[in-house]
Structures are given as C-alpha cells and as structure tokens.
Design a protein around this motif. Structure first.
Motif, PDB file in Angstrom:
ATOM      1  N   GLN A 136       0.813  -1.218   0.000  1.00  0.00           N
ATOM      2  CA  GLN A 136       0.000   0.000   0.000  1.00  0.00           C
ATOM      3  C   GLN A 136       0.843   1.263   0.000  1.00  0.00           C
ATOM      4  O   GLN A 136       0.467   2.261  -0.620  1.00  0.00           O
ATOM      5  CB  GLN A 136      -0.929   0.011   1.227  1.00  0.00           C
ATOM      6  N   VAL A 137       1.979   1.237   0.704  1.00  0.00           N
ATOM      7  CA  VAL A 137       2.699   2.490   0.955  1.00  0.00           C
ATOM      8  C   VAL A 137       3.925   2.696   0.075  1.00  0.00           C
ATOM      9  O   VAL A 137       4.446   3.812   0.006  1.00  0.00           O
ATOM     10  CB  VAL A 137       3.114   2.597   2.437  1.00  0.00           C
ATOM     11  N   ARG A 138       4.404   1.645  -0.616  1.00  0.00           N
ATOM     12  CA  ARG A 138       5.579   1.815  -1.463  1.00  0.00           C
ATOM     13  C   ARG A 138       5.172   2.386  -2.825  1.00  0.00           C
ATOM     14  O   ARG A 138       4.145   2.008  -3.382  1.00  0.00           O
ATOM     15  CB  ARG A 138       6.297   0.480  -1.653  1.00  0.00           C
ATOM     16  N   PRO A 139       5.993   3.293  -3.373  1.00  0.00           N
ATOM     17  CA  PRO A 139       5.650   3.912  -4.665  1.00  0.00           C
ATOM     18  C   PRO A 139       5.888   2.951  -5.830  1.00  0.00           C
ATOM     19  O   PRO A 139       6.686   2.011  -5.731  1.00  0.00           O
ATOM     20  CB  PRO A 139       6.615   5.100  -4.745  1.00  0.00           C
ATOM     21  N   SER A 140       5.202   3.198  -6.943  1.00  0.00           N
ATOM     22  CA  SER A 140       5.429   2.414  -8.150  1.00  0.00           C
ATOM     23  C   SER A 140       6.493   3.096  -9.003  1.00  0.00           C
ATOM     24  O   SER A 140       7.135   4.060  -8.569  1.00  0.00           O
ATOM     25  CB  SER A 140       4.133   2.234  -8.939  1.00  0.00           C
ATOM     26  N   TYR A 141       6.663   2.631 -10.226  1.00  0.00           N
ATOM     27  CA  TYR A 141       7.777   3.032 -11.081  1.00  0.00           C
ATOM     28  C   TYR A 141       7.299   3.932 -12.215  1.00  0.00           C
ATOM     29  O   TYR A 141       6.194   3.745 -12.734  1.00  0.00           O
ATOM     30  CB  TYR A 141       8.463   1.786 -11.644  1.00  0.00           C
ATOM     31  N   PRO A 142       8.125   4.900 -12.637  1.00  0.00           N
ATOM     32  CA  PRO A 142       7.703   5.796 -13.714  1.00  0.00           C
ATOM     33  C   PRO A 142       7.587   5.060 -15.044  1.00  0.00           C
ATOM     34  O   PRO A 142       8.370   4.150 -15.345  1.00  0.00           O
ATOM     35  CB  PRO A 142       8.814   6.853 -13.758  1.00  0.00           C
ATOM     36  N   ALA A 143       6.616   5.477 -15.832  1.00  0.00           N
ATOM     37  CA  ALA A 143       6.370   4.816 -17.117  1.00  0.00           C
ATOM     38  C   ALA A 143       7.588   4.866 -18.021  1.00  0.00           C
ATOM     39  O   ALA A 143       7.862   3.920 -18.774  1.00  0.00           O
ATOM     40  CB  ALA A 143       5.167   5.467 -17.804  1.00  0.00           C
ATOM     41  N   GLU A 144       8.355   5.967 -17.955  1.00  0.00           N
ATOM     42  CA  GLU A 144       9.533   6.111 -18.811  1.00  0.00           C
ATOM     43  C   GLU A 144      10.572   5.025 -18.539  1.00  0.00           C
ATOM     44  O   GLU A 144      11.269   4.569 -19.444  1.00  0.00           O
ATOM     45  CB  GLU A 144      10.176   7.484 -18.600  1.00  0.00           C
TER      46      GLU A 144
END
Length: 275
Positions: free
Chosen positions: A23-31
C-alpha cells in the motif's frame, strides 16, 4: 532447494507486513518501463521473463499494465523467498502468463537458457553472494539475454526534507544493506560479473508523486529494520519524521489546504548483457 535469505529481509518482511508494504511503497515511472522494453529487440517478443525478488508484485503489476509491454510478455516467472510476499503477489497479480515460486538470486529453479530477460526491482541489495548470483543469471539467460536492476528511491537531492527523512530512517539501519551503500557497483566488480557480462549501461529518471504526512510516515514504517523496532522506538521514528515534515525544508506544495505536496523520487535502471 536451500533458501538463504538476508536475516533483516527475513525478519522485516515477515508474514503480516506485506499488505501494508504494498500500500505504501511507490510504483515506477512509465519512462523507466519503456526504456527497459526498448533494450530488448522487438523480434524476440513474446519474452520469457524472470523477475527475482518480486515481492508483493508492485513492479510486476506495473509491467503488465504498461502499454509497451502489453503484447511483449510470453511467460513471467516470479521468484520470491518471503512466504507472506508470495501470498500477496498471488492475490494481486491476476494474469495467466505469470507464476511465482520460492527461490533466491542464486537458486531460481529456472531451466538453463530459458530467460530473455531477468528483472530485479528494488531487491538486489539483499543479495548474499554476488558471484553466485551472476553465475545463476548467466545460466538461466539465453545467449542474447540481459539482466536489469531497477531501483526507485527517494530523491534526497531534490529537497531538504527528503534527505532529512532518509537520514532519520537509515540511522536505525544497523548495517542493513541498501542501494545508497553502492552495493551494485561492488557487485559489478566481481570476477564472475566481469567474466560473464558486459559493462553495465545505466539510465535514471527524476519524477515525483503526491505525498502527505501519512504517506511519508507510513512508508517509513514499511522499511525492514523499522518494522523490527520495539513499539516505543517505532513511535519515536514517526515523531521525528513529523517534526521534519512540519519544517518542510524545500517542500513544493500541490494543495496546501489538503496537506498534499510533491514526493520526489529518482528511478535508476542498470542493464547487464550476457557475453
């Protein structure tokens, strides 16, 4: 199969912590995902992918929903030693091209020469033996295969409050491995790496999400060694971070009334191609 796992990882990511972590960890940028796709020739699709240290499936889900990867994945074999994280991955990843098994960096259970691509996202700092890991990677990769190492880290250069929060957390690390200690560059200097892989290629992307005080304090409590602290020490970490956020050095507001501001991150990808 003998499963050797770093003790901080084993204790800090024990059963009961996985849903909160996810829930709290960020995901990765599309680039970043587009870049990785561009490193594999179109002619090799659909791809056989091994994702080691797949955790709760944050990167797996990002890959599956990215338009550049929609028709590129043939089979994805995820490897994860944590029982709790594997259970959550199974619940959160709903795609019949993907499976997950128990394993580690140096013991994947994947057949020789099967993989077009190995992906390790936010996990290789937990590796216990770089030489054994690179030997295993070379074994399971095909002759044109590559290993990709990805991290998505708080960008401490972007704002004072980010650096202060990271220092507050890492001060409790007690020797726990992390990317900031430059473990990957140490790994790239091993005899096994230099004999089996070409010099790594690197790219990075600055990006930001949206954060609130709760976002930052919750994320801090998901770090392996913070989860292991006694309740009073964990509460002290939260209080210290709240003081940092109250000062807000270098904060860029998105909506001050709602307490929402930019959450700076830096994603990095390292590509290592098999010789």
């Amino acid at each position: 199969m003998t499963i050797n796992v770093h003790p901080y990882s084993q204790a800090g990511f024990a059963t009961g912590t996985s849903e909160f972590y996810d829930q709290v960890r960020p995901s990765y940028p599309a680039e970043c995902l587009s870049y990785i796709r561009g490193q594999v020739p179109e002619s090799t699709a659909p791809l056989n992918i091994v994702e080691i240290g797949a955790g709760t499936g944050i990167f797996t889900r990002a890959l599956l929903t990215h338009p550049d990867w929609a028709t590129s994945i043939g089979t994805l074999k995820a490897i994860e030693p944590s029982d709790g994280m594997r259970d959550f991955w199974t619940k959160s990843v709903k795609d019949n091209r993907c499976t997950i098994i128990n394993g580690t960096f140096d013991d994947t259970g994947v057949e020789d020469g099967w993989a077009d691509l190995i992906i390790i996202a936010q996990a290789f700092h937990w590796c216990l033996d770089y030489g054994k890991a690179f030997t295993e990677f070379a074994r399971i990769l095909n002759k044109d295969g590559a290993a990709v190492f990805v991290w998505n880290l708080a960008d401490r250069e972007a704002a004072g409050w980010v650096a202060q929060v990271q220092h507050c957390i890492e001060a409790r690390g007690n020797g726990s491995p992390r990317f900031r200690l430059d473990v990957l560059r140490q790994a790239f200097s091993t005899a096994e790496y230099t004999s089996l892989f070409r010099s790594q290629e690197e790219k990075q992307w600055a990006h930001h999400g949206v954060a609130s005080e709760k976002t930052i304090t919750d994320r801090a409590q998901s770090w392996s060694y913070i989860t292991m602290l006694p309740p009073d020490e964990k509460a002290k970490v939260v209080d210290d971070i709240k003081c940092i956020l109250e000062r807000g050095d270098g904060r860029v507001w998105i909506n001050k009334e709602q307490g929402m501001y930019q959450d700076p991150h830096m994603a990095r990808a390292f590509i290592s191609r098999k010789k």
